[in-house]
Design an enzyme around this catalytic site. Structure first.
Site, PDB file in Angstrom:
ATOM      1  N   LYS A 150      40.213  36.453  30.509  1.00  0.00           N
ATOM      2  CA  LYS A 150      38.909  37.137  30.678  1.00  0.00           C
ATOM      3  C   LYS A 150      38.402  38.059  31.510  1.00  0.00           C
ATOM      4  O   LYS A 150      39.247  39.035  32.407  1.00  0.00           O
ATOM      5  CB  LYS A 150      37.789  35.930  30.988  1.00  0.00           C
ATOM      6  N   ARG A 160      28.900  23.995  37.725  1.00  0.00           N
ATOM      7  CA  ARG A 160      28.270  25.544  37.002  1.00  0.00           C
ATOM      8  C   ARG A 160      28.359  25.425  35.621  1.00  0.00           C
ATOM      9  O   ARG A 160      26.486  24.482  35.535  1.00  0.00           O
ATOM     10  CB  ARG A 160      29.339  25.982  37.372  1.00  0.00           C
ATOM     11  N   HIS A 167      36.546  21.155  34.874  1.00  0.00           N
ATOM     12  CA  HIS A 167      36.532  22.621  35.645  1.00  0.00           C
ATOM     13  C   HIS A 167      36.328  22.440  37.501  1.00  0.00           C
ATOM     14  O   HIS A 167      35.649  21.777  37.288  1.00  0.00           O
ATOM     15  CB  HIS A 167      36.238  23.672  34.929  1.00  0.00           C
ATOM     16  N   TYR A 216      32.733  58.449  56.813  1.00  0.00           N
ATOM     17  CA  TYR A 216      31.648  58.745  56.789  1.00  0.00           C
ATOM     18  C   TYR A 216      31.415  57.370  58.724  1.00  0.00           C
ATOM     19  O   TYR A 216      31.752  56.152  58.644  1.00  0.00           O
ATOM     20  CB  TYR A 216      30.256  58.004  56.001  1.00  0.00           C
ATOM     21  N   CYS A 266      34.740  55.431  50.979  1.00  0.00           N
ATOM     22  CA  CYS A 266      34.214  56.317  50.542  1.00  0.00           C
ATOM     23  C   CYS A 266      33.640  55.668  48.819  1.00  0.00           C
ATOM     24  O   CYS A 266      34.355  55.378  48.595  1.00  0.00           O
ATOM     25  CB  CYS A 266      33.959  57.865  50.730  1.00  0.00           C
ATOM     26  N   MET A 267      33.019  57.024  48.123  1.00  0.00           N
ATOM     27  CA  MET A 267      33.175  56.503  46.912  1.00  0.00           C
ATOM     28  C   MET A 267      34.151  57.227  45.850  1.00  0.00           C
ATOM     29  O   MET A 267      35.088  56.246  45.165  1.00  0.00           O
ATOM     30  CB  MET A 267      31.696  57.310  46.102  1.00  0.00           C
ATOM     31  N   ASP A 268      34.778  58.322  46.344  1.00  0.00           N
ATOM     32  CA  ASP A 268      35.851  58.608  44.899  1.00  0.00           C
ATOM     33  C   ASP A 268      37.075  59.040  46.347  1.00  0.00           C
ATOM     34  O   ASP A 268      38.066  59.685  45.845  1.00  0.00           O
ATOM     35  CB  ASP A 268      35.684  59.775  44.655  1.00  0.00           C
TER      36      ASP A 268
HETATM   37  C1  LIG Z   1      38.530  31.981  34.562  1.00  0.00           C
HETATM   38  C2  LIG Z   1      38.428  30.929  34.803  1.00  0.00           C
HETATM   39  C3  LIG Z   1      40.227  29.606  34.539  1.00  0.00           C
HETATM   40  C4  LIG Z   1      40.897  30.656  34.689  1.00  0.00           C
HETATM   41  O1  LIG Z   1      41.383  30.044  36.686  1.00  0.00           O
HETATM   42  P1  LIG Z   1      42.650  30.282  37.176  1.00  0.00           P
HETATM   43  O2  LIG Z   1      42.385  29.910  38.896  1.00  0.00           O
HETATM   44  O3  LIG Z   1      42.205  32.380  37.375  1.00  0.00           O
HETATM   45  O4  LIG Z   1      43.507  30.188  36.478  1.00  0.00           O
HETATM   46  C5  LIG Z   1      40.258  28.904  34.248  1.00  0.00           C
HETATM   47  N1  LIG Z   1      38.836  27.653  33.353  1.00  0.00           N
HETATM   48  C6  LIG Z   1      37.281  28.539  33.690  1.00  0.00           C
HETATM   49  C7  LIG Z   1      37.218  27.748  32.820  1.00  0.00           C
HETATM   50  C8  LIG Z   1      37.665  29.597  34.415  1.00  0.00           C
HETATM   51  O5  LIG Z   1      36.239  30.186  33.749  1.00  0.00           O
END
Ligand SMILES: *Cc1c(COP(=O)(O)O)cnc(C)c1O
Length: 381
Positions: free
Chosen positions: A39, A137, A169, A271, A318-320
């Site tokens: 992801k 979650r 999770h 800055y 900074c930004m860049d």
């Molecule tokens: C991102 C994620 C993982 C991977 O987690 P890591 O700590 O990077 O191994 C596994 N399961 C779910 C549901 C996640 O959102």
């Protein structure tokens, strides 16, 4: 978007050999099938390249959050098992099911939408029912679990879905002694019992992310989900470093010094003049900033490798661009390494994370995800 080949502000080099070998190392360690999570553009490493390296390392599954990410993997030719776990409300799951992607269901409503789409397609959807074991979650709260299981069982009997997985999770897997881990695993086992009692026979029961898979063998079940560790970073740096785990960081970020110059004592840098030199210093200007995903929290905190030694970031990011202390003589065109595997004395993403008060996940994902101006390059190290 990648930078044009004509002008290169900086380079993000991703070592695909490191990802492949990390996955091999992790597979040997856990002895159950492995999902590699790609992801967020492969945690900034490039989703498609990371996915190919993960498959080459033996990943049976790929995991993504968004459904578009799963479809992009299919469009690129990946034909293996893929789980997408974050559907948006009102999204039609049909393209995903037609692409043979496994999907997650957190609620009866979501399951119903999936079953309806599968019925219209004429082939059952592979669904992974998620139970919230305490992260609070995603996933069905325990109070709703029986209803989700019952709905899934009747959709299964109707030929609309196959319950391929039951999963959850962890909240605190990077702290193995945290009592939430035992509590969550126990709730998960209870949820599995309910599912089995109702007649479900999931192909894969999965609970562990990187830290749990490595540090809590009892949580491995039939499949583990490795994100961060596959990219060579430690998911629980207080327990074990990447090197302790036999992992090699895959991302290196480097740039060319734009300008080197000498400053007198008493010079305010960047800055707000939050940094004022106490003695004459030689500095180098680095052409990266928060517009490239460099955390502003790195201001006067992080270090780079420049002229063969560590140089402190002086003053605000900074930004860049930002300014670092550099050995005398460092000049325009010289290389500066922000972070990498650490083998040549450069900081690691983990070190940047500590100095910026964050986690290495955020360092690599933000910089890689902002690779619009820096060029991202993939090598087989
Ligand atoms: C991102 C994620 C993982 C991977 O987690 P890591 O700590 O990077 O191994 C596994 N399961 C779910 C549901 C996640 O959102």
């Amino acid at each position: 978007m990648e930078a044009s080949a004509r002008y290169r502000r900086a380079e993000i080099v991703v070592d695909l050999g490191a990802i492949r070998r990390n996955v091999e190392t992790l597979r040997e360690r856990v002895e159950v099938p492995v999902m590699v999570v790609v992801k967020a553009d492969g945690y900034g490493h490039g989703m498609l390249a990371a996915a190919r390296a993960a498959r080459a390392g033996g990943a049976t599954w790929l995991g993504v959050a968004d459904r578009d990410e799963a479809l992009a993997l299919r469009d690129a030719g990946d034909t293996g098992r893929i789980l997408a776990w974050l559907g948006m409300p009102g999204e039609d799951p049909t393209p995903l099911l037609a692409a043979d992607v496994d999907v997650a269901a957190y609620s009866v409503a979501e399951l119903t939408a999936i079953a309806t789409a599968a019925r219209a397609l004429g082939s059952p959807a592979r669904v992974h029912l998620k139970v919230d074991t305490g992260l609070s979650r995603g996933g069905a709260p325990v109070a709703d679990w029986d209803a989700l299981v019952a709905a899934a069982r009747s959709a299964e009997l109707a030929g609309e879905v196959v319950v391929a997985g039951v999963w959850s999770h962890f909240a605190c897997s990077d702290e193995p002694a945290h009592p939430a881990n035992d509590a969550q695993e126990s709730v998960f086992r209870d949820a599995l019992e309910v599912a089995e009692r109702e007649g479900l026979a999931p192909e894969v029961r999965h609970l562990a992310n990187s830290a749990a898979a490595l540090l809590r063998p009892s949580s491995r079940f039939d499949l583990v989900r490795f994100g961060l560790a596959a990219y060579g970073l430690s998911p629980a740096p207080e327990e074990a470093s990447a090197a302790d785990l036999g992992l090699v960081p895959a991302m290196t970020v480097r740039a060319r010094v734009v300008l080197g110059k000498d400053l007198d004592a008493g010079a305010g840098i960047s800055y707000g003049h939050t940094y004022v030199t106490e003695r004459p210093v030689h500095v180098a200007l680095v052409p990266l900033g928060y517009g490239d995903g460099i955390p502003r929290h790195a201001s006067s905190a992080a270090q780079v490798l420049v002229g063969g030694v560590r140089g402190d970031v002086l003053g605000r990011i900074c930004m860049d661009q930002f300014v670092v202390e550099a050995p005398a003589g460092v000049a325009a065109g010289d290389e500066v390494v922000l972070f990498g595997p650490g083998a040549d004395g450069e900081p690691t993403a983990q070190e940047w994370a500590e100095r910026c008060g964050t986690i290495s996940y955020e360092i690599v994902t933000r910089i890689g995800g902002n690779a619009g101006r820096a060029a991202r390059r993939w090598v087989e190290g």
